[in-house]
Design an enzyme around this catalytic site. Structure first.
Site, PDB file in Angstrom:
ATOM      1  N   ASN A 188       0.799  -1.220   0.000  1.00 36.37           N
ATOM      2  CA  ASN A 188       0.000   0.000   0.000  1.00 36.37           C
ATOM      3  C   ASN A 188       0.834   1.273   0.000  1.00 36.37           C
ATOM      4  O   ASN A 188       0.450   2.279  -0.586  1.00 36.37           O
ATOM      5  CB  ASN A 188      -0.917  -0.006   1.235  1.00 36.37           C
ATOM      6  CG  ASN A 188      -1.961   1.086   1.179  1.00 36.37           C
ATOM      7  OD1 ASN A 188      -2.638   1.251   0.178  1.00 36.37           O
ATOM      8  ND2 ASN A 188      -2.086   1.845   2.253  1.00 36.37           N
TER       9      ASN A 188
ATOM     10  N   THR B 266      17.310 -21.354 -25.025  1.00 37.77           N
ATOM     11  CA  THR B 266      15.892 -21.060 -25.217  1.00 37.77           C
ATOM     12  C   THR B 266      15.532 -21.277 -26.686  1.00 37.77           C
ATOM     13  O   THR B 266      16.200 -20.748 -27.571  1.00 37.77           O
ATOM     14  CB  THR B 266      15.587 -19.608 -24.821  1.00 37.77           C
ATOM     15  OG1 THR B 266      16.043 -19.374 -23.488  1.00 37.77           O
ATOM     16  CG2 THR B 266      14.100 -19.327 -24.908  1.00 37.77           C
TER      17      THR B 266
ATOM     18  N   LYS C 229      13.988 -20.778 -30.138  1.00 35.82           N
ATOM     19  CA  LYS C 229      13.527 -19.628 -30.917  1.00 35.82           C
ATOM     20  C   LYS C 229      13.070 -20.107 -32.294  1.00 35.82           C
ATOM     21  O   LYS C 229      13.577 -21.102 -32.797  1.00 35.82           O
ATOM     22  CB  LYS C 229      14.658 -18.604 -31.073  1.00 35.82           C
ATOM     23  CG  LYS C 229      15.312 -18.157 -29.766  1.00 35.82           C
ATOM     24  CD  LYS C 229      14.418 -17.255 -28.964  1.00 35.82           C
ATOM     25  CE  LYS C 229      15.138 -16.761 -27.703  1.00 35.82           C
ATOM     26  NZ  LYS C 229      14.314 -15.842 -26.911  1.00 35.82           N
TER      27      LYS C 229
ATOM     28  N   LYS D 257      10.391 -17.822 -30.350  1.00 38.52           N
ATOM     29  CA  LYS D 257       9.699 -18.193 -29.118  1.00 38.52           C
ATOM     30  C   LYS D 257       8.227 -18.522 -29.352  1.00 38.52           C
ATOM     31  O   LYS D 257       7.637 -19.271 -28.589  1.00 38.52           O
ATOM     32  CB  LYS D 257       9.838 -17.083 -28.077  1.00 38.52           C
ATOM     33  CG  LYS D 257       9.241 -15.741 -28.495  1.00 38.52           C
ATOM     34  CD  LYS D 257       9.218 -14.754 -27.334  1.00 38.52           C
ATOM     35  CE  LYS D 257      10.604 -14.285 -26.970  1.00 38.52           C
ATOM     36  NZ  LYS D 257      10.576 -13.277 -25.885  1.00 38.52           N
TER      37      LYS D 257
ATOM     38  N   LYS E 113      14.826 -24.874 -23.310  1.00 41.63           N
ATOM     39  CA  LYS E 113      13.871 -24.112 -22.490  1.00 41.63           C
ATOM     40  C   LYS E 113      12.714 -23.573 -23.320  1.00 41.63           C
ATOM     41  O   LYS E 113      12.904 -23.073 -24.424  1.00 41.63           O
ATOM     42  CB  LYS E 113      14.607 -22.944 -21.828  1.00 41.63           C
ATOM     43  CG  LYS E 113      13.736 -21.926 -21.121  1.00 41.63           C
ATOM     44  CD  LYS E 113      14.562 -20.755 -20.612  1.00 41.63           C
ATOM     45  CE  LYS E 113      13.686 -19.645 -20.093  1.00 41.63           C
ATOM     46  NZ  LYS E 113      12.924 -18.973 -21.170  1.00 41.63           N
TER      47      LYS E 113
ATOM     48  N   ASP F 198      10.289 -20.527 -23.835  1.00 41.99           N
ATOM     49  CA  ASP F 198      10.374 -19.119 -23.480  1.00 41.99           C
ATOM     50  C   ASP F 198       9.224 -18.771 -22.543  1.00 41.99           C
ATOM     51  O   ASP F 198       8.261 -19.521 -22.402  1.00 41.99           O
ATOM     52  CB  ASP F 198      10.368 -18.230 -24.723  1.00 41.99           C
ATOM     53  CG  ASP F 198      11.388 -17.104 -24.620  1.00 41.99           C
ATOM     54  OD1 ASP F 198      11.605 -16.614 -23.495  1.00 41.99           O
ATOM     55  OD2 ASP F 198      11.976 -16.730 -25.642  1.00 41.99           O
ATOM     56  N   GLU F 199       9.337 -17.607 -21.906  1.00 40.25           N
ATOM     57  CA  GLU F 199       8.414 -17.278 -20.820  1.00 40.25           C
ATOM     58  C   GLU F 199       6.955 -17.188 -21.270  1.00 40.25           C
ATOM     59  O   GLU F 199       6.042 -17.461 -20.493  1.00 40.25           O
ATOM     60  CB  GLU F 199       8.833 -15.976 -20.128  1.00 40.25           C
ATOM     61  CG  GLU F 199       8.670 -14.704 -20.957  1.00 40.25           C
ATOM     62  CD  GLU F 199       9.813 -14.460 -21.919  1.00 40.25           C
ATOM     63  OE1 GLU F 199       9.766 -13.437 -22.617  1.00 40.25           O
ATOM     64  OE2 GLU F 199      10.758 -15.280 -21.975  1.00 40.25           O
TER      65      GLU F 199
ATOM     66  N   HIS G 259      11.464 -18.308 -14.394  1.00 39.71           N
ATOM     67  CA  HIS G 259      11.703 -17.140 -15.247  1.00 39.71           C
ATOM     68  C   HIS G 259      11.174 -15.906 -14.528  1.00 39.71           C
ATOM     69  O   HIS G 259      10.152 -15.969 -13.861  1.00 39.71           O
ATOM     70  CB  HIS G 259      11.021 -17.313 -16.606  1.00 39.71           C
ATOM     71  CG  HIS G 259      11.548 -16.363 -17.644  1.00 39.71           C
ATOM     72  ND1 HIS G 259      11.208 -15.027 -17.651  1.00 39.71           N
ATOM     73  CD2 HIS G 259      12.393 -16.542 -18.684  1.00 39.71           C
ATOM     74  CE1 HIS G 259      11.818 -14.429 -18.666  1.00 39.71           C
ATOM     75  NE2 HIS G 259      12.554 -15.325 -19.306  1.00 39.71           N
TER      76      HIS G 259
ATOM     77  N   HIS H 259      16.585 -16.683 -13.556  1.00 35.54           N
ATOM     78  CA  HIS H 259      17.334 -15.778 -14.428  1.00 35.54           C
ATOM     79  C   HIS H 259      17.862 -14.607 -13.608  1.00 35.54           C
ATOM     80  O   HIS H 259      17.149 -14.037 -12.786  1.00 35.54           O
ATOM     81  CB  HIS H 259      16.435 -15.281 -15.559  1.00 35.54           C
ATOM     82  CG  HIS H 259      16.073 -16.350 -16.530  1.00 35.54           C
ATOM     83  ND1 HIS H 259      16.437 -16.317 -17.858  1.00 35.54           N
ATOM     84  CD2 HIS H 259      15.396 -17.514 -16.368  1.00 35.54           C
ATOM     85  CE1 HIS H 259      15.990 -17.397 -18.466  1.00 35.54           C
ATOM     86  NE2 HIS H 259      15.349 -18.140 -17.575  1.00 35.54           N
TER      87      HIS H 259
ATOM     88  N   SER I 200      21.358 -15.379 -19.134  1.00 41.06           N
ATOM     89  CA  SER I 200      20.669 -15.565 -20.411  1.00 41.06           C
ATOM     90  C   SER I 200      20.332 -14.214 -21.008  1.00 41.06           C
ATOM     91  O   SER I 200      19.890 -13.316 -20.307  1.00 41.06           O
ATOM     92  CB  SER I 200      19.380 -16.373 -20.191  1.00 41.06           C
ATOM     93  OG  SER I 200      18.659 -16.520 -21.386  1.00 41.06           O
TER      94      SER I 200
END
Length: 475
Positions: free
Chosen positions: A123, A173, A175, A177, A201, A203-204, A294, A327, A379
């Protein structure tokens, strides 16, 4: 009005507004071993004294509100209130200071990062008397740390599960992605793992989209890693992202991953939330799954120097909530991270006891009382020429993750993985022989490339690539 109310208001209660500093600024206070301590960077509005601003932070993040209330008399404020116990000017800043606040442990629910953050930062950051506010660090006392499970397994157990020692772990990662079909995605995973990487991996933002539903991705990735394991004789993993729109759906995905027998799943802990993350971490410990974390959305919270929450606090919170990897930036790549500050919170992730060191942004000594450690993951914009620096900066207990630095190899994914594995093995061998990676790094890579055409090709492609921008995260 009842007689009881009349007595209370007539004798002990005086309505009105008091200055916060009268109750919440206590420079004489001696902190207790059980207190949670916070360091806030405070930028008050013009005309607001530091003592009043610091006291306001302590009050509004604990028991205080804007006016006196009669129910104050029904409890012991001295027992429960937060206290601003010290104020320290920030060098080079005219109207900015560090306010140190101590919170009694009884203010917080055991084992709940969610409740801790709701209390301390939930808050007060919108308080009008402050132009800006940043939580720089927290000291988590052992008494509170012991109420958390922490990482599902930790560094040593992960190494034992993988049977991999004496070097950083290598990841990639996949790609692009977004947009690949599940079968093509699995093919990319297989090529990277058979080339020598330990992990690939999601990706997020790979969850369960129309072009690739989660169950299909899990199945093809499991097939890929088992095939790569058979060919290489090494244990392999793919971070299967279990993040979902509900906790129930997240757990369903984690359960399916366990049924497939894969070693690791993944969660976006900030967008997914601490309650979901802690629930998943408990499941992972009970069921033998490693948990990769991540930090998607972190820069929204931690990038601004004067307002928000520093990542070292988010890193501590993750260690409490639970995760085996997180990460952490690279220092040398495309993402934010100044070396000393990055290594400060890397130590807070890995080590059992970390001394106060303001030169690295560590405001408090932190004793984790044997809570398992977390592997930092480097990364973002890294390639083979960065390998010596990454090995020297992060050491063995880390994951070095090359996405474009693997998949961008001119010969394909598997040669890209070979190049990274050869570069890493060369750096580890050179370090073990006593060579200086910081000074001789380029020479070490050039020597190794003579025996590896894959590495030589990678060196040629990325010889001119640099990300030379000044870091925002400075002291």
């Amino acid at each position: 009005m009842s007689p009881q109310t009349e007595t209370k208001t007539g004798v002990g209660f005086k309505a009105g507004v008091k200055e916060y500093k009268l109750n919440y600024y206590t420079p004489e206070y001696e902190t207790k071993d059980t207190d949670i301590l916070a360091a806030f960077r405070v930028t008050p509005q013009p005309g607001v004294p530091p003592e009043e601003a610091g006291a306001a932070v302590a009050a509004e993040s604990s028991t205080g509100t804007w006016t006196t209330v009669w129910t104050d008399g029904l409890t012991s404020l001295d027992r429960y209130k937060g206290r601003c116990y010290d104020i320290e000017p920030v060098a080079g800043e005219e109207n900015q200071f560090i306010a140190y606040v101590a919170y009694p442990l009884d203010l917080f629910e055991e084992g709940s990062v969610t409740n801790m953050f709701t209390s301390i930062v939930g808050n007060v950051f919108g308080f009008k008397a402050l132009r800006a506010l940043r939580l720089e660090d927290l000291r988590i006392p052992p008494a509170y740390t012991k109420t958390f499970q922490g990482p599902p397994h930790g560094i040593q157990v992960e190494r034992d599960k993988l049977n991999k020692y004496g070097r950083p772990l290598l990841g990639c990662t996949i790609k692009p992605k977004l947009g690949l079909s599940a079968k093509n995605y699995g093919r990319a995973v297989y090529e990277c793992l058979r080339g020598g990487l330990d992990f690939t991996k999601d990706d997020e933002n790979v969850n369960s989209q129309p072009f690739m539903r989660w169950r299909d991705r899990f199945l093809f990735c499991a097939e890929a890693l088992y095939k790569a394991q058979t060919e290489t004789g090494e244990i392999k993993g793919h971070y299967l992202n279990a993040t979902a729109g509900t906790c129930e759906e997240m757990m369903k995905r984690a359960i399916f991953a366990r049924e497939l027998g894969v070693p690791i799943v993944m969660h976006d802990y900030l967008t997914g939330g601490f309650t979901a993350n802690t629930s998943l971490a408990h499941y992972c410990r009970d069921n033998g799954l490693l948990l990769h974390i991540h930090r998607a959305m972190h820069a929204v919270i931690d990038r601004q120097k004067n307002h928000g929450i520093h990542f070292r606090v988010l890193a501590k919170a993750l260690r409490m909530s639970g995760g085996d990897h997180i990460h952490s930036g690279t220092v040398v790549g495309k993402l934010e991270g100044e070396r000393d500050i990055t290594l400060g919170f890397v130590d807070l992730l890995r080590d059992d006891f970390v001394e106060k060191d303001r030169s690295r942004g560590i405001y408090f000594t932190q004793d984790w009382v044997s809570l398992p450690g977390v592997l930092p993951v480097a990364s973002g914009g890294i390639h083979v020429w960065h390998m010596p620096a990454l090995t020297e900066i992060f050491g063995d207990d880390s994951v070095l993750q090359f996405g474009g630095g693997t998949l961008g190899h001119p010969w394909g994914n598997a040669p890209g993985a070979v190049a990274n594995r050869v570069a890493l093995e060369a750096c580890v061998q050179a370090r073990n022989e006593g060579r200086d990676l910081a000074r001789e790094g380029n020479e070490i890579i050039r020597e190794a490339s003579k025996w590896s055409p894959e590495l030589a090709a990678a060196c040629e492609v990325w010889k001119e690539i640099k990300f030379e921008f000044e870091a925002m995260d400075t002291l």
